[in-house]
Design an enzyme around this catalytic site. Structure first.
Site, PDB file in Angstrom:
ATOM      1  N   LEU A 138       0.885  -1.157   0.000  1.00 57.99           N
ATOM      2  CA  LEU A 138       0.000   0.000   0.000  1.00 57.99           C
ATOM      3  C   LEU A 138       0.927   1.212   0.000  1.00 57.99           C
ATOM      4  O   LEU A 138       2.003   1.167   0.616  1.00 57.99           O
ATOM      5  CB  LEU A 138      -0.878   0.019   1.260  1.00 57.99           C
ATOM      6  CG  LEU A 138      -1.959  -1.075   1.365  1.00 57.99           C
ATOM      7  CD1 LEU A 138      -2.691  -0.957   2.695  1.00 57.99           C
ATOM      8  CD2 LEU A 138      -2.944  -0.984   0.215  1.00 57.99           C
ATOM      9  N   ASP A 139       0.508   2.287  -0.648  1.00 62.44           N
ATOM     10  CA  ASP A 139       1.333   3.499  -0.655  1.00 62.44           C
ATOM     11  C   ASP A 139       1.530   3.997   0.774  1.00 62.44           C
ATOM     12  O   ASP A 139       0.730   3.691   1.663  1.00 62.44           O
ATOM     13  CB  ASP A 139       0.638   4.611  -1.462  1.00 62.44           C
ATOM     14  CG  ASP A 139       0.475   4.236  -2.923  1.00 62.44           C
ATOM     15  OD1 ASP A 139       1.206   3.350  -3.396  1.00 62.44           O
ATOM     16  OD2 ASP A 139      -0.406   4.835  -3.575  1.00 62.44           O
ATOM     17  N   LYS A 140       2.549   4.819   0.937  1.00 60.53           N
ATOM     18  CA  LYS A 140       2.859   5.343   2.278  1.00 60.53           C
ATOM     19  C   LYS A 140       1.641   6.051   2.882  1.00 60.53           C
ATOM     20  O   LYS A 140       1.357   5.931   4.079  1.00 60.53           O
ATOM     21  CB  LYS A 140       4.052   6.296   2.170  1.00 60.53           C
ATOM     22  CG  LYS A 140       4.586   6.785   3.487  1.00 60.53           C
ATOM     23  CD  LYS A 140       5.878   7.560   3.281  1.00 60.53           C
ATOM     24  CE  LYS A 140       6.291   8.247   4.564  1.00 60.53           C
ATOM     25  NZ  LYS A 140       7.493   9.079   4.388  1.00 60.53           N
TER      26      LYS A 140
END
Ligand code: URA
Length: 247
Positions: free
Chosen positions: A106-108
């Protein structure tokens, strides 16, 4: 076939202590295998049949862990990083001893459901493009998400690198007309996992995702009782269902 493993590896894997602790305890005669004191850390045990005890307590071996994490924003989906806190940093030592890794990324700034495990086979199958495992995201999008966007996603949109996405399902939950600009609350289900896919799909129809949270992966659904940043191990039912969803 016998499943042999070094005694110190087994104890370390079960989160009993550091390598040096384990060595010290074995030397002190605290470790027994089938009732016999074993001082040699390299002693090979068959974890399916041998009974290992540390200071009298039976150490039940298990090979894999399956962890649901409610990923908070600001944490990266990796096992280690020199700058940022990682999702593995959020787990206690007993679980980190199993060397879990995130199943996909998942993106930051993305929140929500992240599965961590050390079961490479399950991870591979959940991520395999051939398995089309569905993932549902909740998002807040700047502007008015329309039925036309839903039709475009259902057919496939062209991302900035020319990739045409597989059919995805859009559910428009609500349009929010606050004091400032209009936003839309939506859910989007995709069956693939290209880099920044949800954000890039909305970018392809000229819209910007301002908040993103993953709700499901296959049959696994984020436990809403799990506070942000918290984790728990999967239940037996969740694991069985998840194994079913990759077949
Ligand atoms: N799509 C994105 O754009 N970001 C994520 O983190 C997951 C899916």
């Amino acid at each position: 076939m016998a499943k042999k493993i070094r005694l110190d590896k087994l104890l370390g894997h079960m989160g009993c202590g550091s390598r040096s602790d384990i060595k010290k305890w074995a030397k002190a005669g605290l470790v027994t295998v089938n009732g016999v004191v074993i001082k040699d850390n390299g002693f090979q045990v068959d974890h399916e049949v041998d009974e290992v005890r540390l200071d009298g307590n039976v150490i039940a071996y298990r090979e894999y862990v399956y962890i649901m994490l409610h990923k908070p924003p600001g944490v990266i989906s990796a096992t280690e990083d020199s700058r940022d806190q990682t999702v593995v940093d959020l787990l206690p030592d007993e679980l980190r001893a199993f060397d879990p890794f995130p199943v996909g990324r998942l993106d930051k700034d993305t929140e929500g459901l992240l599965l961590l495990t050390n079961d490479g086979k399950l991870s591979h199958e959940l991520l395999s493009p051939r398995k089309h495992v569905p993932k549902t995201y909740y998002a807040v999008v700047r502007g008015e998400v329309t039925a036309e966007d839903g039709q475009a996603f259902a057919t496939g949109v062209t991302l900035d690198d020319g990739y045409v996405t597989k059919p995805a399902q859009l559910v428009i939950l609500e349009h929010l007309c606050g004091s400032e600009e209009l936003h839309s609350r939506i859910e989007l289900t995709i069956t693939e996992g290209k880099f920044h896919q949800v954000k890039r799909m909305f970018a392809s129809v000229g819209k910007q995702v301002t908040y993103l949270k993953r709700l499901t992966m296959g049959t696994l659904r984020l436990d809403e009782q799990l506070p942000i940043g918290a984790w728990r191990e999967l239940t037996v039912e969740e694991l069985e269902q998840l194994r079913g969803s990759r077949e």
